[in-house]
Write a protein that holds these residues in place. Structure first.
Motif, PDB file in Angstrom:
ATOM      1  N   GLN A 174     -12.066   1.656   3.474  1.00  0.00           N
ATOM      2  CA  GLN A 174     -12.927   2.071   2.367  1.00  0.00           C
ATOM      3  C   GLN A 174     -13.199   0.904   1.423  1.00  0.00           C
ATOM      4  OE1 GLN A 174     -11.308   5.226  -0.044  1.00  0.00           O
ATOM      5  NE2 GLN A 174     -13.265   5.672  -1.007  1.00  0.00           N
ATOM      6  N   ARG A 175     -12.183   0.090   1.170  1.00  0.00           N
ATOM      7  CA  ARG A 175     -12.333  -1.026   0.237  1.00  0.00           C
ATOM      8  C   ARG A 175     -13.364  -2.032   0.719  1.00  0.00           C
ATOM      9  NH1 ARG A 175      -7.016  -4.446  -1.094  1.00  0.00           N
ATOM     10  NH2 ARG A 175      -6.319  -2.335  -1.692  1.00  0.00           N
ATOM     11  N   ASN A 210      -3.124   5.873   7.242  1.00  0.00           N
ATOM     12  CA  ASN A 210      -3.464   5.982   5.825  1.00  0.00           C
ATOM     13  C   ASN A 210      -3.762   4.605   5.237  1.00  0.00           C
ATOM     14  OD1 ASN A 210      -2.896   5.967   2.877  1.00  0.00           O
ATOM     15  ND2 ASN A 210      -2.405   8.127   3.171  1.00  0.00           N
ATOM     16  N   ALA A 211      -2.933   3.619   5.575  1.00  0.00           N
ATOM     17  CA  ALA A 211      -3.143   2.258   5.073  1.00  0.00           C
ATOM     18  C   ALA A 211      -4.468   1.691   5.573  1.00  0.00           C
ATOM     19  CB  ALA A 211      -1.986   1.365   5.501  1.00  0.00           C
ATOM     20  N   LEU A 234       0.837  -1.191   0.000  1.00  0.00           N
ATOM     21  CA  LEU A 234       0.000   0.000   0.000  1.00  0.00           C
ATOM     22  C   LEU A 234       0.876   1.247   0.000  1.00  0.00           C
ATOM     23  CD1 LEU A 234      -2.624  -1.076   2.712  1.00  0.00           C
ATOM     24  CD2 LEU A 234      -2.766  -1.369   0.228  1.00  0.00           C
ATOM     25  N   ALA A 290       1.137   4.446   1.191  1.00  0.00           N
ATOM     26  CA  ALA A 290       0.411   5.053   2.312  1.00  0.00           C
ATOM     27  C   ALA A 290       1.127   6.296   2.807  1.00  0.00           C
ATOM     28  CB  ALA A 290       0.228   4.043   3.431  1.00  0.00           C
ATOM     29  N   ASP A 320      -7.122   3.403   6.349  1.00  0.00           N
ATOM     30  CA  ASP A 320      -8.177   4.101   5.612  1.00  0.00           C
ATOM     31  C   ASP A 320      -8.443   3.449   4.265  1.00  0.00           C
ATOM     32  OD1 ASP A 320      -8.682   6.002   7.569  1.00  0.00           O
ATOM     33  OD2 ASP A 320      -7.304   7.479   6.714  1.00  0.00           O
ATOM     34  N   GLN A 321      -7.381   3.066   3.582  1.00  0.00           N
ATOM     35  CA  GLN A 321      -7.538   2.461   2.257  1.00  0.00           C
ATOM     36  C   GLN A 321      -8.323   1.154   2.330  1.00  0.00           C
ATOM     37  OE1 GLN A 321      -3.989   2.330  -0.280  1.00  0.00           O
ATOM     38  NE2 GLN A 321      -3.013   3.838   1.053  1.00  0.00           N
TER      39      GLN A 321
END
Length: 290
Positions: A154-155, A147-148, A43, A45, A150-151
């Motif tokens: 959301q996925r 940040n990672a 990721l 990030a 969050d990704q």
């Protein structure tokens, strides 16, 4: 000598047990992930590239995130490693044994390595030895891990996050909870949760580029927490965990369990399914489906 000890006191024990090169350490993760039927990726990030692995479940309201320990920070007491990838990814083994990863009501389970673990030499943006020595809990590391999360959140469409941090990953779990509003609960396993106490206890120079998790304690009284310690752990020890819990507000939703015959590594991963079904885990929202 004191400065050198401050850089390696927690991770040198794990480093000295490393028996293979970088490729062999990478293969340990690959083999575990493949055998479990999980997937992996890198990721991008923020400041760092984060190696991630995740369970087959594609969607779910609850995301269970496992954070790896400090890894192979030192090759000996005097020399930092060129690559901090752990020889034994305990947090990954725990994640694969997570009770939510399989079954009719399975939820997404995510494993995140620390910056620069499993990414060098092809990726590994901004890798500097500072980030697995004195800056292993630096604000920019916490931001990148966030940040990672969050990704993947959301996925998979998750609403709630439960953090499980092993060793130094426990420190990051507390730091993340201090800056995120979506953390339903924290579980730490032999976490290094009070750097000031630990360095003073052992006569060490502080990890000057890191944020001390205990500074978050006054603001985490309403966050459900469960902190597990090993009675035979001479790398961190129950007293470090207790120093953190004593800094929490008196009304905090935290609990601490000491496993008398466990040390810093044994036997958290192999016993994780049994451990994580103990009644004390019901304190963590969504752990038992609630």
């Amino acid at each position: 000598m004191m400065v050198l000890r401050s850089l390696c006191a927690l991770t040198v024990m794990l480093a000295l047990s490393a028996c293979g090169g970088v490729a062999a350490r990478h293969n340990v993760r690959s083999n575990l992930v493949e055998k479990a039927g999980w997937q992996s990726g890198i990721l991008k990030a923020g400041r760092f590239d984060i190696a991630a692995s995740w369970s087959p479940v594609q969607r779910g309201e609850n995301l269970f995130v496992y954070l790896e320990g400090d890894g192979l920070a030192y090759v000996n007491a005097y020399r930092p490693a060129k690559d901090p990838t752990p020889d034994d990814p305990v947090a990954l083994r725990m994640a694969i044994n997570d009770i939510h990863a399989t079954g009719a009501s399975a939820q997404p389970v995510l494993y995140l390595a620390r910056p620069c673990q499993y990414t060098l030499p092809d990726d590994g943006a901004n890798c500097n030895r500072k980030y697995w020595t004195i800056g292993r809990y630096a604000p920019e590391i916490t931001d990148s891990i966030s940040n990672a999360i969050d990704q993947i959140k959301q996925r998979v469409g998750a609403r709630h996050i439960v953090l499980v941090g092993y060793s130094g990953g426990g420190a990051l779990a507390v730091l993340l909870a201090g800056q995120r509003a979506d953390i339903a609960g924290i579980i730490t396993v032999v976490g290094n949760l009070d750097l000031a106490y630990w360095t003073k206890r052992d006569g060490l120079t502080p990890l000057s580029a890191s944020t001390d998790p205990v500074t978050m304690a006054p603001d985490l009284g309403d966050t459900p927490q469960l902190h597990l310690a090993g009675g035979q752990d001479d790398a961190v020890g129950p007293d470090v965990t207790r120093a953190y819990t004593q800094a929490l507000p008196a009304s905090s939703l935290a609990n601490m369990l000491v496993f008398d015959h466990y040390d810093h590594q044994c036997c958290w991963a192999q016993d994780w399914q049994k451990i994580s079904q103990r009644p004390e885990f019901s304190r963590i929202p969504y752990w038992h489906g609630k």
